[in-house]
Scaffold this motif. Structure first.
Motif, mmCIF file in Angstrom:
data_model
loop_
_atom_site.group_PDB
_atom_site.id
_atom_site.type_symbol
_atom_site.label_atom_id
_atom_site.label_comp_id
_atom_site.label_asym_id
_atom_site.label_seq_id
_atom_site.Cartn_x
_atom_site.Cartn_y
_atom_site.Cartn_z
ATOM 1 N N GLN A 206 0.879 -1.175 0.000
ATOM 2 C CA GLN A 206 0.000 0.000 0.000
ATOM 3 C C GLN A 206 0.911 1.217 0.000
ATOM 4 O OE1 GLN A 206 -3.261 -0.090 -0.279
ATOM 5 N NE2 GLN A 206 -3.602 2.111 -0.150
ATOM 6 N N THR A 207 1.283 1.664 -1.190
ATOM 7 C CA THR A 207 2.395 2.600 -1.309
ATOM 8 C C THR A 207 2.046 4.032 -0.905
ATOM 9 O OG1 THR A 207 1.919 2.909 -3.676
ATOM 10 C CG2 THR A 207 3.531 1.204 -3.067
ATOM 11 N N GLU A 208 0.809 4.284 -0.496
ATOM 12 C CA GLU A 208 0.514 5.570 0.136
ATOM 13 C C GLU A 208 1.081 5.628 1.544
ATOM 14 O OE1 GLU A 208 -1.800 3.740 -1.355
ATOM 15 O OE2 GLU A 208 -2.282 4.968 -3.135
ATOM 16 N N LEU A 209 1.449 4.472 2.075
ATOM 17 C CA LEU A 209 2.005 4.391 3.420
ATOM 18 C C LEU A 209 3.522 4.288 3.357
ATOM 19 C CD1 LEU A 209 -0.446 1.806 5.026
ATOM 20 C CD2 LEU A 209 -0.625 4.298 5.014
ATOM 21 N N VAL A 210 4.195 5.073 4.201
ATOM 22 C CA VAL A 210 5.645 4.997 4.310
ATOM 23 C C VAL A 210 6.017 4.902 5.786
ATOM 24 C CG1 VAL A 210 6.088 6.246 2.168
ATOM 25 C CG2 VAL A 210 5.931 7.515 4.317
ATOM 26 N N TYR A 211 7.202 4.357 6.030
ATOM 27 C CA TYR A 211 7.720 4.217 7.382
ATOM 28 C C TYR A 211 9.032 4.977 7.475
ATOM 29 C CZ TYR A 211 4.497 0.259 7.125
ATOM 30 O OH TYR A 211 3.396 -0.529 6.935
ATOM 31 N N SER A 212 9.336 5.449 8.676
ATOM 32 C CA SER A 212 10.599 6.151 8.888
ATOM 33 C C SER A 212 11.178 5.789 10.242
ATOM 34 C CB SER A 212 10.401 7.670 8.781
ATOM 35 O OG SER A 212 9.575 8.160 9.830
ATOM 36 N N GLY A 213 12.501 5.882 10.320
ATOM 37 C CA GLY A 213 13.211 5.645 11.567
ATOM 38 C C GLY A 213 14.240 6.738 11.783
ATOM 39 N N GLY A 214 14.383 7.193 13.031
ATOM 40 C CA GLY A 214 15.261 8.316 13.296
ATOM 41 C C GLY A 214 16.200 8.079 14.451
ATOM 42 N N PRO A 248 8.242 -7.980 0.651
ATOM 43 C CA PRO A 248 7.569 -7.924 -0.651
ATOM 44 C C PRO A 248 6.727 -9.148 -0.961
ATOM 45 C CG PRO A 248 9.867 -8.501 -0.954
ATOM 46 C CD PRO A 248 9.694 -8.217 0.506
ATOM 47 N N HIS A 249 6.847 -10.207 -0.152
ATOM 48 C CA HIS A 249 6.128 -11.456 -0.413
ATOM 49 C C HIS A 249 4.906 -11.642 0.474
ATOM 50 C CE1 HIS A 249 9.803 -12.406 -2.538
ATOM 51 N NE2 HIS A 249 10.489 -12.321 -1.423
ATOM 52 N N GLN A 250 4.905 -11.020 1.654
ATOM 53 C CA GLN A 250 3.836 -11.233 2.626
ATOM 54 C C GLN A 250 3.328 -9.886 3.134
ATOM 55 O OE1 GLN A 250 6.252 -14.252 5.040
ATOM 56 N NE2 GLN A 250 4.185 -15.111 5.131
ATOM 57 N N GLU A 251 2.067 -9.633 2.900
ATOM 58 C CA GLU A 251 1.476 -8.371 3.332
ATOM 59 C C GLU A 251 1.502 -8.260 4.848
ATOM 60 O OE1 GLU A 251 -2.468 -5.669 2.233
ATOM 61 O OE2 GLU A 251 -2.429 -7.812 1.785
ATOM 62 N N LEU A 265 10.497 -7.841 14.157
ATOM 63 C CA LEU A 265 9.515 -8.180 13.130
ATOM 64 C C LEU A 265 8.145 -7.728 13.598
ATOM 65 C CD1 LEU A 265 10.467 -11.820 12.039
ATOM 66 C CD2 LEU A 265 11.059 -9.669 10.923
ATOM 67 N N TRP A 266 7.402 -7.096 12.676
ATOM 68 C CA TRP A 266 6.115 -6.530 13.023
ATOM 69 C C TRP A 266 5.020 -7.056 12.100
ATOM 70 C CZ3 TRP A 266 6.167 -3.001 17.074
ATOM 71 C CH2 TRP A 266 7.402 -2.400 17.384
ATOM 72 N N ASP A 267 3.825 -7.190 12.661
ATOM 73 C CA ASP A 267 2.599 -7.240 11.886
ATOM 74 C C ASP A 267 2.043 -5.829 11.963
ATOM 75 O OD1 ASP A 267 -0.089 -7.381 11.049
ATOM 76 O OD2 ASP A 267 -0.217 -9.500 11.578
ATOM 77 N N THR A 268 2.000 -5.117 10.832
ATOM 78 C CA THR A 268 1.647 -3.699 10.866
ATOM 79 C C THR A 268 0.202 -3.443 11.284
ATOM 80 O OG1 THR A 268 1.192 -3.778 8.480
ATOM 81 C CG2 THR A 268 3.388 -3.071 9.163
ATOM 82 N N ARG A 269 -0.593 -4.503 11.390
ATOM 83 C CA ARG A 269 -1.953 -4.331 11.897
ATOM 84 C C ARG A 269 -1.978 -4.199 13.417
ATOM 85 N NH1 ARG A 269 -4.046 -9.513 8.671
ATOM 86 N NH2 ARG A 269 -2.018 -10.164 9.512
ATOM 87 N N ASN A 270 -0.855 -4.536 14.061
ATOM 88 C CA ASN A 270 -0.750 -4.407 15.525
ATOM 89 C C ASN A 270 0.667 -3.956 15.854
ATOM 90 O OD1 ASN A 270 -0.962 -4.559 18.286
ATOM 91 N ND2 ASN A 270 -0.888 -6.799 18.382
ATOM 92 N N ILE A 271 0.872 -2.653 15.790
ATOM 93 C CA ILE A 271 2.215 -2.125 15.940
ATOM 94 C C ILE A 271 2.626 -1.968 17.410
ATOM 95 C CG2 ILE A 271 1.808 0.365 16.044
ATOM 96 C CD1 ILE A 271 4.168 -1.437 13.556
#
Length: 458
Positions: A206-214, A248-251, A265-271
């Protein structure tokens, strides 16, 4: 690929890069997967510049190397094709698909710009990278990372072709390629972190979503359609977050790494809680999912070499991650690594790509256990709530979408014209019996070496 893994790591070649090396990337585009690039970073010393004024920014030199891999030359399979001096290179990525028939490489430079280069074949098996576009993101800062929106196989062809970049002032920059001429256009820039934004990456599904780390220790998610406040903020890492990659293989599967020497490792549905927490005894500067095996993760661990992790049980059964390979590299600081897209396989079916004639997408014959989406990603439905209190953040006008842009779409038709129905998995002198062989490369500071490795597994 289910089941147990075992195998050996063999060093095939070591190349002196002269400057310290921090980034290496194998070309993912069919027909040119024997090519790889290595980027370097060298701080000019006072001896090199005796009149250096401390009030002036330090000079950071760089050099881009292009190599060709030839499996028949077993003594030195990597051959230098081109070298190009530039500002220091912090990160680089190939676009996963051709654009208007051309293969593109993006560079994040120490002069605060993102540069676009085009791969040209001027005679058979002779290549050069030519600059075609450059965009200064911010004055007097470093462009630290970049990622393309094209990371997932089988994407539909009418999606905009985007790039995300981060800089040393803590900002993120969303870019697009304009229609026709492959020219970078800024869509939005916004402050994301209090210190350096070490890494920015797309959600490939879902390329409207981006992640960042600082360097502030925060992992953040952003919806680029509604900028101003992050979709989520996680403080689960205890130090600066410096590596992120969407699987890229598993949503919904995301890997992150930090100076705290942990891979999460994360499941982005439960961050709120990671699926797994893997101590690796070194700062995690880069993370790379395997191009075919969906559970294999390559982790660059700086002073502790690199590791290959099997994440299958962690993802599917919430069990521990298995460390398959732990390669120590004394007297070096490993900053770059990448899997080769050349896959050598014996006595097993092959994976082939086929493209429709309308240039709208790709389908894969799933003979190698590669999970490929056959259609566009589902609309974003995750309602992730920031589980840490955020201060008031106002919307930034620079983050507003430039509606006059005509985004360049992913040119799958051009892809098919580059002889891309040939097989990926192939027989090779490097493989024998019932083994798989994966090639990978690493590069490092201090010893300024590019290493080529072969990992042979049962």
């Amino acid at each position: 690929m289910a089941g147990s893994w075992s195998g050996t790591m063999q060093a095939l070649q070591a190349v002196d890069t002269e400057y310290t090396a921090d980034s290496v990337e194998w070309c993912p585009v069919e027909g040119c997967q024997h090519l790889l690039v290595c980027g370097t970073y060298q701080l000019r010393t006072p001896e090199d510049q005796p009149a250096l004024d401390v009030s002036e920014p330090q000079v950071r030199l760089g050099r881009l190397y292009l190599y060709s891999f030839n499996e028949d030359n077993t003594a030195k399979p990597l051959v230098e094709v081109q070298r190009r001096d530039s500002s220091a290179i912090l990160d680089m990525k190939w676009c996963h698909i051709p654009v208007s028939g051309h293969i593109l490489l993006g560079l994040a430079n120490a002069n605060g710009s993102v540069e676009l280069l085009r791969l040209m074949e001027y005679e058979k098996n002779s290549y050069t990278l030519q600059p075609i576009s450059s965009l200064i993101l911010e004055e007097r800062c470093l462009s630290l990372s970049l990622d393309w929106s094209t990371g997932k196989p089988g994407r539909v062809g009418d999606q905009p072709l985007k790039m995300i970049s981060s800089d040393s002032k803590g900002q993120l920059h969303l870019l697009m390629l304009s229609e026709g001429a492959a020219e970078l256009q800024r869509v939005a820039s916004w402050p994301a972190h209090h210190f350096e934004a070490w890494i920015a990456a797309f959600n490939y599904w879902q390329t409207e979503l981006v992640y960042s780390g600082g360097d502030d220790g925060l992992l953040r998610g952003w919806d680029t359609r509604m900028l101003g406040t992050p979709v989520f903020t996680s403080k689960r890492h205890s130090m600066g977050v410096c590596s992120i990659q969407s699987n890229p293989h598993q949503e919904h599967i995301l890997a992150t790494g930090s100076y705290d020497e942990h891979v999460l490792l994360w499941d982005t549905r439960n961050i709120k809680q990671p699926l797994a927490d893997v101590p690796v005894k070194g700062g995690v500067w880069r993370l790379k999912w395997h191009p075919v095996h969906p559970h294999l993760l390559l982790a660059v661990c700086m002073h502790n070499g690199f590791k290959i992790l099997n994440c299958q049980k962690a993802i599917e059964e919430k069990q521990d991650v298995t460390v398959l390979i732990s390669q120590e590299m004394p007297n070096s600081l490993v900053y770059g690594a990448d899997w080769s897209w050349l896959l050598f396989r014996s006595k097993k079916p092959t994976l082939t790509w086929s493209f429709d004639q309308n240039g709208m997408g790709a389908q894969a014959a799933d003979h190698c256990s590669l999970k490929v989406a056959e259609g566009p990603p589902a609309p974003f439905q995750e309602q992730i709530v920031d589980h840490h209190v955020e201060g008031p953040t106002k919307a930034h006008r620079r983050a507003e979408l430039n509606t006059s842009l005509l985004p360049l779409t992913e040119d799958m038709k051009s892809f098919s014209q580059l002889h891309c129905s040939s097989k990926i998995c192939d027989l090779s002198p490097f493989s024998g019996g019932n083994f798989d062989s994966s090639l990978l490369s690493t590069c490092s500071f201090y010893d300024h070496v590019l290493h080529l490795w072969k990992w042979e597994t049962k």
